[in-house]
Design a protein around this motif. Structure first.
Motif, PDB file in Angstrom:
ATOM      1  N   GLU A  85       0.844  -1.223   0.000  1.00 54.46           N
ATOM      2  CA  GLU A  85       0.000   0.000   0.000  1.00 54.46           C
ATOM      3  C   GLU A  85       0.866   1.255   0.000  1.00 54.46           C
ATOM      4  N   ALA A  88       2.263   1.772  -3.409  1.00 53.00           N
ATOM      5  CA  ALA A  88       1.174   2.207  -4.303  1.00 53.00           C
ATOM      6  C   ALA A  88       0.850   3.671  -4.035  1.00 53.00           C
ATOM      7  N   LYS A  89       0.867   4.051  -2.767  1.00 50.90           N
ATOM      8  CA  LYS A  89       0.602   5.448  -2.397  1.00 50.90           C
ATOM      9  C   LYS A  89       1.694   6.363  -2.947  1.00 50.90           C
ATOM     10  N   VAL A  91       3.218   6.076  -5.784  1.00 56.42           N
ATOM     11  CA  VAL A  91       2.895   6.377  -7.187  1.00 56.42           C
ATOM     12  C   VAL A  91       1.907   7.541  -7.231  1.00 56.42           C
ATOM     13  N   SER A  92       0.870   7.439  -6.371  1.00 56.49           N
ATOM     14  CA  SER A  92      -0.141   8.508  -6.336  1.00 56.49           C
ATOM     15  C   SER A  92       0.478   9.845  -5.930  1.00 56.49           C
ATOM     16  N   LEU A  93       1.372   9.806  -4.947  1.00 60.56           N
ATOM     17  CA  LEU A  93       2.002  11.049  -4.475  1.00 60.56           C
ATOM     18  C   LEU A  93       2.836  11.700  -5.582  1.00 60.56           C
ATOM     19  N   CYS A  95       2.300  11.351  -8.837  1.00 62.63           N
ATOM     20  CA  CYS A  95       1.362  11.852  -9.855  1.00 62.63           C
ATOM     21  C   CYS A  95       0.603  13.088  -9.380  1.00 62.63           C
ATOM     22  N   GLU A  96       0.510  13.268  -8.072  1.00 62.64           N
ATOM     23  CA  GLU A  96      -0.240  14.404  -7.526  1.00 62.64           C
ATOM     24  C   GLU A  96       0.655  15.580  -7.124  1.00 62.64           C
ATOM     25  N   CYS A 162       0.284   5.884 -15.162  1.00 65.58           N
ATOM     26  CA  CYS A 162      -0.289   6.861 -14.215  1.00 65.58           C
ATOM     27  C   CYS A 162       0.372   8.226 -14.389  1.00 65.58           C
ATOM     28  N   GLU A 179       5.033   4.467 -12.115  1.00 62.84           N
ATOM     29  CA  GLU A 179       4.890   3.101 -11.623  1.00 62.84           C
ATOM     30  C   GLU A 179       6.222   2.354 -11.681  1.00 62.84           C
TER      31      GLU A 179
END
Length: 199
Positions: A85, A88-89, A91-93, A95-96, A162, A179
């Motif tokens: 997790e 995975a987080k 990657v989001s961080l 992209c954001e 992503c 990713e």
């Protein structure tokens, strides 16, 4: 008659004494047998209790070991899930990130990994429309500043990532997606991340 009576009485008394001695001996032997039987029964009972207790303790110890192993497996599974997790987080961080910071990060990366300086840059749909050209332009500036060819171009087609980009030229592909970057870090940093999460 009196002499006969005395003899009979004497014989009766002897017989009674012998009978009593036989009865006493029989009672003594019966008591010995009963005592030995009770002792054997008590020993057998004690042995069964000891064996039963040992078997119960062994069974309990097995159950405890199995429960401990199961608990360790569950804890390990939960830890592994948290690590997954966390990556995975990540990657989001990435992209954001704020757009300027995001564009600068991937422009520097493109300038670093570009081989010819003329590759096509493939972005996800959002990045292509929003900041793809800005990333390519900034990467070209950085390449030129290093005295290299700076002619990276943005491809018309989008790719299914992503964030980040994919460089392609002459069929050679270099995946610099968010990713893939996190996946590379995952291999090198999984133990470090696990320690940070669970120390």
């Amino acid at each position: 008659m009196k002499g006969t009576e005395k003899i009979i009485a004497h014989i009766e008394n002897d017989a009674k004494a012998q009978a009593q001695a036989i009865i006493d001996e029989a009672n003594r032997k019966a008591e010995e047998v009963r005592s030995a039987g009770e002792k054997a029964a008590q020993e057998a009972y004690d042995k069964l209790i000891r064996e039963g207790k040992a078997e119960c303790e062994a069974m309990l110890n097995r159950k405890i070991r199995m429960a401990e192993m199961e608990a360790k497996k569950e804890v390990l599974g939960a830890k592994q899930e948290r690590v997954v997790e966390t990556f995975a987080k990540s990657v989001s961080l990435i992209c954001e990130l704020p757009r300027e910071e995001y564009a600068e990060l991937f422009a520097k990366m493109a300038a670093k990994v570009s081989v010819s300086g003329t590759e096509k840059m493939y972005f996800c749909k959002n990045d292509k429309d929003e900041c793809g050209q800005r990333i390519a332009d900034r990467a070209n500036e950085l390449l030129a500043a290093q005295g290299k060819v700076g002619k990276l171009t943005v491809a018309e087609e989008a790719v299914n990532i992503c964030g980040g980009f994919v460089l392609i030229e002459n069929g050679i592909e270099l995946n610099c997606s968010a990713e893939m970057l996190v996946d590379r870090c995952h291999k090198n940093m999984v133990a470090e991340v696990a320690n940070a999460l669970f120390e």
